[in-house]
Design an enzyme around this catalytic site. Structure first.
Site, PDB file in Angstrom:
ATOM      1  N   ASP A 133      38.642  30.045   9.194  1.00 24.97           N
ATOM      2  CA  ASP A 133      37.817  31.163   9.661  1.00 24.97           C
ATOM      3  C   ASP A 133      38.194  31.451  11.112  1.00 24.97           C
ATOM      4  O   ASP A 133      37.557  30.983  12.052  1.00 24.97           O
ATOM      5  CB  ASP A 133      36.337  30.809   9.537  1.00 24.97           C
ATOM      6  CG  ASP A 133      35.445  32.020   9.760  1.00 24.97           C
ATOM      7  OD1 ASP A 133      35.983  33.115   9.986  1.00 24.97           O
ATOM      8  OD2 ASP A 133      34.209  31.865   9.711  1.00 24.97           O
ATOM      9  N   ALA A 134      39.267  32.222  11.269  1.00 23.88           N
ATOM     10  CA  ALA A 134      39.849  32.470  12.586  1.00 23.88           C
ATOM     11  C   ALA A 134      39.646  33.907  13.062  1.00 23.88           C
ATOM     12  O   ALA A 134      39.781  34.193  14.242  1.00 23.88           O
ATOM     13  CB  ALA A 134      41.338  32.147  12.551  1.00 23.88           C
ATOM     14  N   LYS A 135      39.378  34.821  12.124  1.00 23.71           N
ATOM     15  CA  LYS A 135      39.138  36.242  12.424  1.00 23.71           C
ATOM     16  C   LYS A 135      40.221  36.827  13.323  1.00 23.71           C
ATOM     17  O   LYS A 135      39.938  37.516  14.299  1.00 23.71           O
ATOM     18  CB  LYS A 135      37.747  36.433  13.019  1.00 23.71           C
ATOM     19  CG  LYS A 135      36.625  35.999  12.087  1.00 23.71           C
ATOM     20  CD  LYS A 135      35.258  36.232  12.709  1.00 23.71           C
ATOM     21  CE  LYS A 135      34.152  35.809  11.748  1.00 23.71           C
ATOM     22  NZ  LYS A 135      34.087  34.337  11.575  1.00 23.71           N
ATOM     23  N   ARG A 136      41.470  36.561  12.964  1.00 25.26           N
ATOM     24  CA  ARG A 136      42.582  37.077  13.737  1.00 25.26           C
ATOM     25  C   ARG A 136      42.873  38.530  13.374  1.00 25.26           C
ATOM     26  O   ARG A 136      42.419  39.034  12.352  1.00 25.26           O
ATOM     27  CB  ARG A 136      43.831  36.218  13.512  1.00 25.26           C
ATOM     28  CG  ARG A 136      43.684  34.760  13.957  1.00 25.26           C
ATOM     29  CD  ARG A 136      43.349  34.665  15.448  1.00 25.26           C
ATOM     30  NE  ARG A 136      43.663  33.351  15.982  1.00 25.26           N
ATOM     31  CZ  ARG A 136      42.789  32.381  16.235  1.00 25.26           C
ATOM     32  NH1 ARG A 136      41.513  32.580  15.963  1.00 25.26           N
ATOM     33  NH2 ARG A 136      43.161  31.226  16.757  1.00 25.26           N
TER      34      ARG A 136
END
Length: 271
Positions: free
Chosen positions: A94-97
């Protein structure tokens, strides 16, 4: 991991539970702080106690990046432990890059190849060329933010733009991108009234659904409007499970909370 393999796990475990491994050193049992890597030891105990009740684990990378190099090493050890001990479990970075193409390619390589996660969350604001580098990885999944569970989601995501809500345009446009069959979407549980419309646009896609429990979302409502023929849902719970206790019995208590959710899911699947 392929989508059919994920579906098989859901059927075998009678669960579509995803557990968020969001480790805050101020919240974990104090006896773990004496260990060399308290973050990994906490995760290991949670994984050992719950792996048969869930089909996915989702470390939010912010909770590891906040501790610098040591935090990143804890994340690396955690994903390696899951992949070696429980290779059947779907893993989500869950990095939301989301950045320009060449930068996204490096992000994709970091999470999907080097760390060997099954999927990574991305933000779509910069458009096609910021997302397609993630979609290029075979048997990997890109989980795109669509309609989130936070209050600020209404600032932009539900705005009427050209006669249609923005989140709907995001969903529809993403389906035209290369390898869009590798896409999943983040849809907040607190937005259950939107699931019917979402399923008209992406009827077969998996939806990662945060917000059940601590944020007030209803599992029953989400399933009523969001479930498809392959279930198509990954219901995430973080705080409600991993912080069920701050005592030495924290893993046992985490299992108890995970079991409650799994049993509720089993009933829903039977019906």
């Amino acid at each position: 991991m392929t989508t059919p393999q994920l579906v098989q796990q859901i059927k075998a475990k009678k669960s579509f539970l995803c557990i968020g491994l969001d480790v805050d050193l101020t919240k974990i049992p104090t006896h773990l702080l004496e260990l060399e890597d308290p973050v990994f030891e906490f995760n290991k105990c949670i994984i050992d106690a719950t792996h048969d009740l869930c089909v996915a684990y989702k470390p939010n990378t912010a909770f590891y990046e906040a501790y610098g190099l040591k935090g990143w090493q804890s994340l690396e050890k955690t994903i390696k432990y899951i992949n070696e001990k429980h290779p059947d479990i779907f893993t989500i970075a869950d990095a939301k890059r989301g950045d320009i193409g060449n930068t996204s390619s490096m992000y994709a390589k970091a999470f999907l190849r080097d760390l060997n996660f099954d999927s990574v969350t991305v933000a779509p604001y910069m458009g096609k060329d910021s997302v397609e580098p993630f979609l290029a990885f075979e048997n990997k999944h890109t989980i795109m933010l669509a309609l989130t569970s936070n209050e600020g989601a209404f600032d932009f995501q539900t705005l009427n733009v050209g006669g249609q809500e923005l989140y709907k345009q995001v969903l529809e446009t993403s389906r035209t991108w290369k390898n869009s069959n590798n896409l999943m979407y983040v849809i907040g549980a607190t937005k259950s009234e939107y699931f019917t419309e979402i399923r008209k646009i992406v009827p077969d896609s998996f939806l990662l659904v945060p917000g059940v429990g601590a944020q007030g979302g209803s599992l029953q409502e989400v399933c009523k409007y969001g479930m498809n023929k392959n279930v198509g849902l990954l219901i995430n719970s973080s705080r409600g499970i991993i912080y069920a206790s701050d005592k030495t019995n924290f893993a046992e208590k985490a299992r108890e909370e995970a079991l409650k959710m799994q049993q509720e899911m089993e009933i829903i699947l039977k019906s």
